[in-house]
Each structure stands twice: as structure tokens, then as C-alpha cells.
Design an enzyme around this catalytic site. Structure first.
Site, mmCIF file in Angstrom:
data_model
loop_
_atom_site.group_PDB
_atom_site.id
_atom_site.type_symbol
_atom_site.label_atom_id
_atom_site.label_comp_id
_atom_site.label_asym_id
_atom_site.label_seq_id
_atom_site.Cartn_x
_atom_site.Cartn_y
_atom_site.Cartn_z
ATOM 1 C CE1 TYR A 164 -3.869 2.108 1.075
ATOM 2 C CE2 TYR A 164 -2.432 2.966 2.659
ATOM 3 C CZ TYR A 164 -3.527 3.073 1.869
ATOM 4 O OH TYR A 164 -4.629 4.013 2.136
ATOM 5 C CE LYS A 168 -3.721 5.317 -1.007
ATOM 6 N NZ LYS A 168 -5.070 5.426 -1.984
HETATM 7 P P1 NAD Z 1 -13.669 2.908 1.718
HETATM 8 O O1 NAD Z 1 -13.215 1.304 1.734
HETATM 9 O O2 NAD Z 1 -14.704 3.167 2.535
HETATM 10 O O3 NAD Z 1 -13.672 3.338 0.254
HETATM 11 C C1 NAD Z 1 -12.968 2.779 -0.863
HETATM 12 C C2 NAD Z 1 -14.084 2.440 -1.759
HETATM 13 O O4 NAD Z 1 -13.405 2.351 -3.048
HETATM 14 C C3 NAD Z 1 -14.948 1.375 -1.548
HETATM 15 O O5 NAD Z 1 -16.307 1.931 -1.535
HETATM 16 C C4 NAD Z 1 -14.569 0.361 -2.628
HETATM 17 O O6 NAD Z 1 -15.629 -0.367 -2.897
HETATM 18 C C5 NAD Z 1 -14.125 1.102 -3.736
HETATM 19 N N1 NAD Z 1 -13.187 0.434 -4.513
HETATM 20 C C6 NAD Z 1 -12.344 -0.459 -4.051
HETATM 21 N N2 NAD Z 1 -11.885 -1.192 -5.054
HETATM 22 C C7 NAD Z 1 -12.224 -0.790 -6.401
HETATM 23 C C8 NAD Z 1 -12.231 -0.601 -7.640
HETATM 24 N N3 NAD Z 1 -11.433 -1.519 -7.905
HETATM 25 N N4 NAD Z 1 -12.870 0.042 -8.543
HETATM 26 C C9 NAD Z 1 -13.814 0.909 -8.130
HETATM 27 N N5 NAD Z 1 -13.968 1.044 -6.887
HETATM 28 C C10 NAD Z 1 -13.312 0.253 -5.879
HETATM 29 O O7 NAD Z 1 -12.143 3.588 2.299
HETATM 30 P P2 NAD Z 1 -11.935 5.248 2.485
HETATM 31 O O8 NAD Z 1 -11.110 5.103 3.715
HETATM 32 O O9 NAD Z 1 -13.156 5.941 2.289
HETATM 33 O O10 NAD Z 1 -10.722 5.241 1.371
HETATM 34 C C11 NAD Z 1 -10.722 6.090 0.472
HETATM 35 C C12 NAD Z 1 -9.488 6.228 -0.169
HETATM 36 O O11 NAD Z 1 -8.664 7.157 0.842
HETATM 37 C C13 NAD Z 1 -8.737 5.072 -0.459
HETATM 38 O O12 NAD Z 1 -7.735 5.345 -1.661
HETATM 39 C C14 NAD Z 1 -7.664 5.074 0.665
HETATM 40 O O13 NAD Z 1 -6.725 4.288 0.398
HETATM 41 C C15 NAD Z 1 -7.595 6.388 1.003
HETATM 42 N N6 NAD Z 1 -7.031 6.616 2.438
HETATM 43 C C16 NAD Z 1 -7.909 6.771 3.395
HETATM 44 C C17 NAD Z 1 -7.497 6.909 4.495
HETATM 45 C C18 NAD Z 1 -8.516 6.955 5.889
HETATM 46 O O14 NAD Z 1 -8.006 7.173 7.018
HETATM 47 N N7 NAD Z 1 -9.579 6.440 5.582
HETATM 48 C C19 NAD Z 1 -6.178 7.367 4.969
HETATM 49 C C20 NAD Z 1 -5.274 7.485 3.937
HETATM 50 C C21 NAD Z 1 -5.703 7.037 2.705
#
Ligand code: NAD
Length: 305
Positions: A164, A168
Site C-alpha cells: 500500500y 500510495k
Molecule cells: P472505503 O473502503 O470506504 O472506500 C473505498 C471505496 O473504493 C469502497 O467503496 C470500495 O468499494 C471502492 N473500490 C475498491 N476497489 C475498487 C475498484 N477496483 N474500482 C472501483 N471502486 C473500488 O475507504 P476510505 O477510507 O474512504 O478510502 C478512500 C481512499 O482514501 C482510499 O484510496 C484509501 O486508501 C485512502 N485513504 C484513506 C485513509 C483513511 O484514513 N480513511 C487514509 C489514507 C488514505
């Protein structure tokens, strides 16, 4: 409100918008007048399965509030198809939020090819595929706003997230290059480093902090970054619970080493001068532009000879 930031006539594609952060972005843009493509494969947090319900639910929410939205259920790995949904429904694409993501955490000694590949395919390759499909349309209309979603795990590393964190930080590199290549077409590209309560952070963020870092606090920053009045491009912004700050690279004082007569330095000279390579005692120098870096380097080399 005369100076309200509006997105009337703009088309926004949010990947992974069926939940978490993506859902908040989709709702926020729609509430500001944008037409929104809610992309979500609807799988589980590790990348297994698929389901149209997640995207449908968000589209329903937007429409029930009088907004314009369509669902797209393709994986971001099928970037062309995802972007085609925007073109078919609304005839253009102005703003792209690369947000879809999964996690397959393993300590490095136990990571499998599948853990590595799936995470890279969704995060880095997925963002590449969707962005490449949107790029010619943005170029042609001389307008585009792109967000890449990075992570503190990418910027700083994190135990159990080799796959990851590599993907990232790759997204930051991609974003930086697109901000350079996009500048003459008025295409802006920025990276965000969010922290928010979602299914990905359940069990990682302590329960009492989950409410403090709700994803809706991140959305207004992403909305502003994508407004036509925002000049930012090539930036990396840390966003969490209403907090926001730009992140930058810095360079230590450094040293130029030459052997006698301008010869290649010896490893012993390197050892004896290592404290200068890592000298942070002076004011930190910003390190943000490879063109400037090259010019400065040549100056230092000439000066030292
Ligand atoms: P989340 O799991 O709620 O949202 C991610 C969404 O992406 C899900 O709804 C999932 O179904 C969708 N998804 C996964 N694979 C897919 C694909 N191949 N095609 C289309 N959709 C797909 O998680 P989140 O925390 O809202 O994460 C959103 C983004 O933010 C991610 O990229 C995550 O790595 C990044 N992020 C989140 C955090 C955090 O603290 N939540 C921190 C750093 C980075």
C-alpha cells in the site's frame, strides 16, 4: 451567497464513491451543483466481490436531495469504461477524484504476489487508467482538476503496508508529473493525504477518535482544491478532521566532494563528511522542482571545482 463556490455545468467523477471518503466527496460536489459520476465496484475492503448497491445508494441520496448523479460499477482498472460513463451521461469530464482503494496488509516477510499486485492494480494502476482515459478530454477543453489519494503510509511508511505504501507514494509521483505536463492545458493535479473514519480504518483508528475524523471534514478541502478559482497544482495536502496542511520535501545543507584534481571522491571522504550530507542545523531548503534542483546542482559543482 454571492461568493459561494459553485460547480454548475461541471462534471465530477469520483472513484470508489460508494462509501467512506468518496461518498462524502460525491455528496459535497452534488450539493454545489455538479453532475456526479458515482463509481464503485462494491467489493469488500480486500478487493473481493462486487455489488452495484453501494454506488446506487449514493446516487439515490444525491437525487433525493435534488442533485444530478449516475452510478458506474466498473473497476477503476477499466478506466476507459469508467470515463465513458461520464461522457455518456453528461457529455464531458471536468474533475476526477481518484479515491478507490483496498487494503491487503501483511508484514513484508509474508506478503504474497497477489497482495502486492491487487493493491497496485486498484490504487496506482487504477488511478493511471482512469486518469489516462480522462486526460485527452481535459486537454481538449483546456480544463481539468485531478486529485490523487495518497496516505501517510506512503509518505512515511507503515508497518504491514509495504504494498500500500509503495502504491500510495507512487501516486504522489504520478500527481507531480501530471501537474507539470498538465500546466499548459490548464489541468491541475494535487495529491491528498487524508485520515478519516471508514471501513478501511475501523480497528486502526481508536474508537473515540473515529467521530473526530469523520470523512465529511475532509470533503470541503477536496471541493475547494477542485474549484476553478483554486490555483493549486502539484501540491500534497494532509487532511484530517478539519485539519489541513501542505506537505513538502526539504533538503539538508549537503556537500560537494571531489578528490584531488576534481577526481571522484573516496568512500573514506564520504564517511568523513557524512555529517554535512545530513546537516539540518541551518534553515531547511525547499526541494520541490527538478528544474531548479538541476540548476542549483550545476552551480554548486562549478563553485566547488
Ligand atoms: P472505503 O473502503 O470506504 O472506500 C473505498 C471505496 O473504493 C469502497 O467503496 C470500495 O468499494 C471502492 N473500490 C475498491 N476497489 C475498487 C475498484 N477496483 N474500482 C472501483 N471502486 C473500488 O475507504 P476510505 O477510507 O474512504 O478510502 C478512500 C481512499 O482514501 C482510499 O484510496 C484509501 O486508501 C485512502 N485513504 C484513506 C485513509 C483513511 O484514513 N480513511 C487514509 C489514507 C488514505
Amino acid at each position: 451567497m454571492a461568493d459561494e463556490l459553485r460547480f454548475d455545468g461541471r462534471v465530477v467523477l469520483v472513484t470508489g464513491a460508494g462509501g467512506g471518503l468518496g461518498r462524502e466527496y460525491a455528496l459535497a460536489f452534488a450539493s454545489k451543483g455538479a453532475s456526479v459520476v458515482v463509481n464503485d465496484l462494491g467489493g469488500d475492503a480486500k478487493g473481493g466481490g462486487k455489488n452495484s448497491a453501494a454506488a446506487d445508494k449514493v446516487v439515490e441520496e444525491i437525487r433525493s436531495q435534488g442533485g444530478r448523479a449516475v452510478a458506474d460499477y466498473h473497476s477503476v482498472e477499466d478506466g476507459e469504461k469508467v470515463v465513458q460513463t461520464a461522457l455518456d451521461a453528461f457529455g464531458r469530464i471536468d474533475i476526477l477524484i481518484n479515491n478507490a482503494g483496498i487494503l491487503r496488509d501483511r508484514s513484508f516477510g509474508r506478503i504474497s504476489d497477489l497482495d502486492w499486485d491487487l493493491v497496485h492494480r486498484v490504487h496506482l494502476r487504477g488511478a493511471f487508467k482512469v486518469t489516462r482515459a480522462a486526460w485527452p478530454h481535459m486537454r481538449k477543453q483546456k480544463y481539468g482538476k485531478i486529485i490523487m489519494t495518497s496516505s501517510t503510509s506512503g509518505v512515511l511508511g507503515n508497518f504491514g503496508q509495504a504494498n500500500y505504501s509503495a502504491a500510495k507514494l507512487g501516486l504522489v509521483g504520478l500527481s507531480n508529473t501530471l501537474s507539470i505536463e498538465g500546466s499548459k492545458y490548464n489541468i491541475h493535479c494535487n495529491s491528498i493525504v487524508p485520515l478519516a473514519s471508514s471501513r478501511l480504518t475501523q480497528g486502526i483508528i481508536p474508537p473515540d477518535v473515529m467521530d473526530v475524523v469523520k470523512p465529511e471534514y475532509v470533503a470541503p478541502y477536496v471541493v475547494y482544491l477542485c474549484h476553478e478559482s483554486c490555483p493549486e497544482t502539484g501540491g500534497v495536502f494532509q487532511l484530517a478532521g478539519g485539519w489541513a496542511a501542505e506537505l513538502r520535501w526539504h533538503q539538508a545543507a549537503g556537500v560537494v566532494l571531489f578528490g584531488k584534481g576534481g577526481q571522484v571522491p573516496t568512500p573514506e571522504m564520504v564517511r568523513d563528511n557524512w555529517d554535512k550530507v545530513t546537516d539540518w542545523s541551518g534553515p531547511a531548503k525547499e526541494f520541490s522542482n527538478s528544474g531548479n534542483f538541476m540548476a542549483e546542482l550545476l552551480g554548486k559543482l562549478q563553485e566547488a571545482k
